[in-house]
Scaffold this motif. Structure first.
Motif, PDB file in Angstrom:
ATOM      1  N   LYS A   1       0.839  -1.209   0.000  1.00 10.41           N
ATOM      2  CA  LYS A   1       0.000   0.000   0.000  1.00 10.41           C
ATOM      3  C   LYS A   1       0.869   1.251   0.000  1.00 10.41           C
ATOM      4  N   PHE A   2       1.913   1.223   0.823  1.00 10.92           N
ATOM      5  CA  PHE A   2       2.810   2.367   0.911  1.00 10.92           C
ATOM      6  C   PHE A   2       3.453   2.645  -0.450  1.00 10.92           C
ATOM      7  N   TYR A   3       3.905   1.558  -1.074  1.00  9.53           N
ATOM      8  CA  TYR A   3       4.554   1.656  -2.384  1.00  9.53           C
ATOM      9  C   TYR A   3       3.590   2.208  -3.431  1.00  9.53           C
ATOM     10  N   ARG A   4       2.375   1.679  -3.475  1.00 12.20           N
ATOM     11  CA  ARG A   4       1.404   2.114  -4.489  1.00 12.20           C
ATOM     12  C   ARG A   4       1.047   3.585  -4.303  1.00 12.20           C
ATOM     13  N   ASP A   5       0.906   4.018  -3.041  1.00 13.72           N
ATOM     14  CA  ASP A   5       0.583   5.426  -2.790  1.00 13.72           C
ATOM     15  C   ASP A   5       1.721   6.326  -3.247  1.00 13.72           C
ATOM     16  N   ALA A   6       2.951   5.908  -2.934  1.00 16.13           N
ATOM     17  CA  ALA A   6       4.105   6.742  -3.277  1.00 16.13           C
ATOM     18  C   ALA A   6       4.251   6.881  -4.795  1.00 16.13           C
ATOM     19  N   VAL A   7       3.992   5.758  -5.518  1.00 21.81           N
ATOM     20  CA  VAL A   7       4.149   5.796  -6.970  1.00 21.81           C
ATOM     21  C   VAL A   7       2.951   6.492  -7.623  1.00 21.81           C
ATOM     22  N   GLY A   8       1.810   6.489  -6.906  1.00 21.58           N
ATOM     23  CA  GLY A   8       0.615   7.132  -7.459  1.00 21.58           C
ATOM     24  C   GLY A   8      -0.243   6.179  -8.271  1.00 21.58           C
ATOM     25  N   LEU A   9      -0.505   4.978  -7.709  1.00 22.66           N
ATOM     26  CA  LEU A   9      -1.332   3.985  -8.397  1.00 22.66           C
ATOM     27  C   LEU A   9      -2.701   3.924  -7.742  1.00 22.66           C
ATOM     28  N   ASP A  10      -3.750   3.749  -8.560  1.00 21.99           N
ATOM     29  CA  ASP A  10      -5.060   3.504  -7.967  1.00 21.99           C
ATOM     30  C   ASP A  10      -5.195   2.002  -7.681  1.00 21.99           C
ATOM     31  N   GLU A  11      -6.359   1.606  -7.176  1.00 24.87           N
ATOM     32  CA  GLU A  11      -6.467   0.195  -6.760  1.00 24.87           C
ATOM     33  C   GLU A  11      -6.497  -0.773  -7.942  1.00 24.87           C
ATOM     34  N   ASN A  12      -6.679  -0.210  -9.179  1.00 23.37           N
ATOM     35  CA  ASN A  12      -6.649  -1.064 -10.367  1.00 23.37           C
ATOM     36  C   ASN A  12      -5.274  -1.103 -11.022  1.00 23.37           C
ATOM     37  N   GLY A  13      -4.302  -0.463 -10.386  1.00 25.10           N
ATOM     38  CA  GLY A  13      -2.956  -0.494 -10.959  1.00 25.10           C
ATOM     39  C   GLY A  13      -2.738   0.528 -12.057  1.00 25.10           C
TER      40      GLY A  13
ATOM     41  N   ASN B   1      -2.585   4.849 -13.221  1.00 29.57           N
ATOM     42  CA  ASN B   1      -2.229   6.152 -12.689  1.00 29.57           C
ATOM     43  C   ASN B   1      -3.436   6.720 -11.937  1.00 29.57           C
ATOM     44  N   LYS B   2      -3.245   7.164 -10.677  1.00 28.93           N
ATOM     45  CA  LYS B   2      -4.407   7.606  -9.912  1.00 28.93           C
ATOM     46  C   LYS B   2      -4.999   8.903 -10.476  1.00 28.93           C
ATOM     47  N   ASP B   3      -4.253   9.609 -11.312  1.00 22.32           N
ATOM     48  CA  ASP B   3      -4.770  10.827 -11.945  1.00 22.32           C
ATOM     49  C   ASP B   3      -5.352  10.572 -13.324  1.00 22.32           C
ATOM     50  N   ASN B   4      -5.102   9.399 -13.866  1.00 26.24           N
ATOM     51  CA  ASN B   4      -5.601   9.087 -15.205  1.00 26.24           C
ATOM     52  C   ASN B   4      -5.769   7.573 -15.321  1.00 26.24           C
ATOM     53  N   ALA B   5      -7.027   7.135 -15.147  1.00 24.08           N
ATOM     54  CA  ALA B   5      -7.294   5.701 -15.057  1.00 24.08           C
ATOM     55  C   ALA B   5      -6.954   4.968 -16.352  1.00 24.08           C
ATOM     56  N   LYS B   6      -6.753   5.713 -17.464  1.00 24.91           N
ATOM     57  CA  LYS B   6      -6.443   5.052 -18.734  1.00 24.91           C
ATOM     58  C   LYS B   6      -4.972   4.655 -18.807  1.00 24.91           C
ATOM     59  N   GLU B   7      -4.151   5.251 -17.933  1.00 25.51           N
ATOM     60  CA  GLU B   7      -2.712   4.972 -17.966  1.00 25.51           C
ATOM     61  C   GLU B   7      -2.403   3.792 -17.050  1.00 25.51           C
ATOM     62  N   VAL B   8      -2.349   2.615 -17.640  1.00 30.70           N
ATOM     63  CA  VAL B   8      -2.137   1.409 -16.839  1.00 30.70           C
ATOM     64  C   VAL B   8      -0.632   1.203 -16.637  1.00 30.70           C
ATOM     65  N   SER B   9      -0.258   0.790 -15.432  1.00 33.06           N
ATOM     66  CA  SER B   9       1.162   0.671 -15.089  1.00 33.06           C
ATOM     67  C   SER B   9       1.767  -0.631 -15.599  1.00 33.06           C
ATOM     68  N   THR B  10       3.074  -0.739 -15.452  1.00 33.26           N
ATOM     69  CA  THR B  10       3.774  -1.987 -15.738  1.00 33.26           C
ATOM     70  C   THR B  10       4.184  -2.582 -14.382  1.00 33.26           C
ATOM     71  N   ASN B  11       3.161  -2.854 -13.581  1.00 33.10           N
ATOM     72  CA  ASN B  11       3.387  -3.134 -12.163  1.00 33.10           C
ATOM     73  C   ASN B  11       4.210  -4.386 -11.884  1.00 33.10           C
ATOM     74  N   SER B  12       4.213  -5.330 -12.818  1.00 34.95           N
ATOM     75  CA  SER B  12       4.964  -6.558 -12.565  1.00 34.95           C
ATOM     76  C   SER B  12       6.454  -6.411 -12.847  1.00 34.95           C
ATOM     77  N   HIS B  13       6.875  -5.241 -13.266  1.00 30.25           N
ATOM     78  CA  HIS B  13       8.296  -5.012 -13.511  1.00 30.25           C
ATOM     79  C   HIS B  13       8.852  -3.834 -12.720  1.00 30.25           C
ATOM     80  N   MET B  14       8.066  -2.744 -12.639  1.00 29.41           N
ATOM     81  CA  MET B  14       8.633  -1.477 -12.154  1.00 29.41           C
ATOM     82  C   MET B  14       8.956  -1.490 -10.668  1.00 29.41           C
ATOM     83  N   PHE B  15       8.296  -2.359  -9.911  1.00 33.04           N
ATOM     84  CA  PHE B  15       8.631  -2.447  -8.487  1.00 33.04           C
ATOM     85  C   PHE B  15      10.114  -2.770  -8.303  1.00 33.04           C
TER      86      PHE B  15
END
Lengths: 430, 294
Positions: free
Chosen positions: A307-319, A321-335
């Motif tokens: 949770k701490f990591y996701r908040d710091a990076v700025g991810l919503d609960e769907n992975g 960008n919390k400011d733009n839901a269309k921007e999906v992260s590369t969460n399985s690599h960027m951590f």
């Protein structure tokens, strides 16, 4: 009228190029400005070699965003060994030739202490070779298995992410046991795909399964139906790991070809990093399984650290960008970038590293690490680190697509993916 | 491994490829036949068509892929045709349609279009929802219904182009200019305007094929290279500027390539197609269908 319209973008681009060139040369000059050697309180400089442009651009964007967030957290904590961290980002254009130049620039112009971040295999190879020439510690965040096979050198580490070989070993029992025993693999026609083919064929045999066919597809392919007639009719599971722009078409055409009666699917999230699972055409993935290194949806891993990591990076609960839901992260690599930076912090503080002359001690200190504990520094989970091979091992997640979302259904242990790496870099001179 | 169903799939894939290829190659062949211009930027017009259908269906009318598609089917040729006319007026006319210089000029046009799209649309490949989505279940495998619609639409558009060329006044002008531009001018054919409209028509055909292919593939700023290469192969095999030959070659190469790609490997298909060009150039330099006129 229309003539002027077509004329405009040309002159505009020229002006932009000029402005960009001016800004760039200014930056380069600033970088060359001589700085005094380290003193207490002087920043620790870490170079991020990012795939800002080229085929890795989607990953590059998120690698940079994650690294910026991690550096902010580290500086808020008081920096590394009391020194503030300065992150310097250079674009390698996901290009092997450029990668060598970037390493050079980091070492001679920016005078960074460490470099991290390359992901794509051909780029990693080029950077790794330069790292040895420049005696520059390089932390790759790439999943490449070449490092643990001993193909790189003593200056290259992977402390933030597990490699493909370990991932494949960890998920094979699940694939053979729960998805299907007669497997057809669909892989990209280059080294990343061959890694999957070799490791999975071996692992599947050990689990009592069988690879019926391997279909290698050129990475530039745009239409896939023509390949599907090569899938043997008695296949009961398709193992797919595709990268590149064609992946959405690939899944849709697979759906058109098989309808509801086809073999079951198991895929690697690499195919769908930065792509929304609910995209048009991906309905066919419903019910299928995917490997993830770090669950994209918060529900898959909701520990304090995650949770701490996701908040710091700025991810919503769907992975996204919390400011733009269309921007999906590369969460399985960027951590991996986040965890790499914290592993550097740990090693700098333990070794008493002050500057370039302490690199030998620094490298020996990293090699002496045996594990990283789960927490804010390592949100993906605990890691086992094999010092002589410079490679960490972690747990993996298997998720099922349910209602257009990913739901974690199985978590492997570190031991599931552990193997005896060939490499022993500690015998190499520094 | 060559079974009935695999052969059927190969035929269907080949037919889709051939239909779209025929449209693209016809445009290239027309431009060469009438203007003697080798248009290196032809593939970029295909790409522009795909970008426009993405823009119409995803940006403009987000909710209705079919409406967006129909709009794009009208808008893409109009917009791309205007761009082509502008290019003709701005560039090609200024260098007198000189064959060598037009190659370099259209190459420049290729980069201008590609980079403009990269700057505005971006580097991503974006999926486009097909206007109609249904699956045809055959006993052995399923097939996209949209692909069959693509074949029908492409044939329809080819028919319309054929009618324009053979029945209309502008078609007559085009054919006259193709045979002998100077004589045509002497008989009152406005050759310059014919050139502009031929270049536009060629681009429009490419744009329409881009619209048709985009929901099957995706829209991407580098997607113009493949259609350009295949069109050149078709135009050379069919005989430069020979329209009937172009259609025949498109069918031959499209279906042939699809069959070899399914039954053997896609790379082998490209190799054989290129080899065919070399053989045709050696054995029948004028193309498979030779005409009496030059």
């Amino acid at each position: 009228m229309s003539a002027r319209k077509t004329g405009n973008p040309v002159s505009l681009s020229r002006r932009q190029i000029l402005a960009g060139a001016g800004a760039l040369s200014g930056l380069a000059l600033a970088g060359q400005f001589p700085r005094s050697a380290y003193a207490a309180g002087d920043p620790l400089k870490i170079g991020l070699q990012a795939h800002r442009t080229g085929i890795g651009a989607a990953y590059g964007y998120w690698y940079e965003r994650t690294s910026v967030a991690a550096v902010k957290v580290i500086n808020d904590m008081g920096g590394i060994a009391g020194r503030p961290v300065e992150l310097i980002v250079e674009d390698d254009a996901t290009d092997a030739k450029r990668a060598g130049e970037v390493m050079e620039k980091f070492a001679t112009q920016h005078n960074v202490d460490f470099v991290f971040g390359p992901l794509f295999g051909h780029v990693v190879g080029a950077s790794a070779a330069r790292a040895a020439d420049l005696k520059m510690p390089l932390f790759i965040v790439s999943e490449g298995s070449e490092l643990a096979d001993g193909q790189f050198n003593r200056y290259v580490f992977q402390t933030g992410i597990t490699n493909v070989r370990s991932q494949v070993k960890a998920i094979s029992p699940f694939v053979i046991g729960n998805v299907g025993k007669k497997v057809t693999m669909i892989i990209p026609d280059y080294i990343f795909g061959y890694n999957h083919r070799d490791f999975f064929t071996e692992a599947a045999k050990a689990e009592g399964g069988e690879v019926k066919a391997v279909i290698a597809i050129p990475p530039t392919e745009t239409s896939f139906t023509k390949y599907f007639s090569q899938i043997p009719p008695d296949t009961d599971a398709i193992y797919h790991v595709m990268v590149g722009p064609g992946v959405l078409t690939f899944v849709r055409e697979l759906g058109e070809f098989f309808g509801t009666k086809g073999p079951k699917l198991f895929g690697f999230i690499d195919s769908l990093e930065a792509v929304a699972i609910a995209s048009p055409g991906l309905e066919f993935l419903e019910g299928s399984h995917l490997w993830e290194a770090f669950p994209r949806y918060l529900s898959g891993l909701d520990t304090e650290g995650a949770k701490f990591y996701r908040d710091a990076v700025g991810l919503d609960e769907n992975g996204a960008n919390k400011d733009n839901a269309k921007e999906v992260s590369t969460n399985s690599h960027m951590f991996g970038c986040w965890e790499t930076l914290f592993s550097i912090k740990q090693a700098v503080e333990a070794s008493g590293y002050k500057g370039a002359s302490d690199r030998k001690t620094f490298i020996e200190t990293v090699e002496a690490i045996t594990s990283f504990a789960e927490g804010k520094e390592h949100p993906q989970g605990e890691k086992k680190f094999i010092g002589k091979a410079h490679q960490c091992f972690g747990r993996q997640f298997i998720s099922q697509v349910e209602g257009g979302k990913l739901k974690v259904v199985h978590t492997t242990s570190i031991e599931d993916g552990l193997y005896e790496p060939k490499a022993d870099y500690t015998t190499q001179a520094l | 491994m060559i079974t009935g169903p695999a052969l059927l799939l190969a035929l269907m894939e080949g037919a889709v490829g051939a239909a779209v290829l025929a449209l693209t190659a016809l445009g290239l062949s027309l431009v060469f036949g009438v203007m003697r211009v080798i248009n290196i930027a032809h593939g970029e017009f295909v790409m522009l068509g795909a970008i426009i259908v993405w823009w119409c269906s995803a940006e403009l009318l987000g909710a209705h892929p079919a409406l967006g598609f129909l709009l794009a089917l009208v808008m893409a040729p109009v917009v791309v045709g205007l761009i082509a006319m502008a290019a003709d007026w701005l560039v090609l006319r200024r260098i007198n349609y000189d064959p060598e210089r037009t190659i370099v000029a259209t190459m420049g046009l290729l980069y201008v279009i590609q980079q403009s799209v990269l700057m505005t649309y971006g580097p991503d490949a974006r999926p486009i929802e097909p206007p109609v989505y249904f699956r045809i279940q055959l006993p052995w495998f399923g097939y996209s219904g949209y692909k069959l619609i693509v074949i029908a639409l492409a044939l329809l558009l080819l028919g319309i182009t054929w009618l324009i060329l053979s029945k209309s006044r502008i078609g007559l002008y085009m054919r006259a200019t193709r045979l002998d531009a100077e004589t045509a001018q002497a008989f009152g054919v406005p050759v310059r305007r014919v050139y502009a409209s031929v270049f536009a028509l060629g681009a429009m055909l490419a744009a329409v094929s881009g619209v048709l292919i985009a929901p099957i593939q995706q829209a991407h700023y580098l997607m113009g290279a493949d259609p350009l290469l295949l069109s050149f192969i078709v135009v050379i095999v069919g005989g430069l500027g020979n329209l009937r030959g172009t259609l025949l070659a498109a069918a031959l190469i499209g279906i042939g390539e699809g069959m070899i790609a399914v039954l053997f490997s896609p790379t082998l298909a490209k190799m054989i197609a290129t080899l065919l060009v070399a053989l045709v150039l050696i054995a029948r330099p004028g193309g498979l269908m030779r005409e009496s006129a030059p």
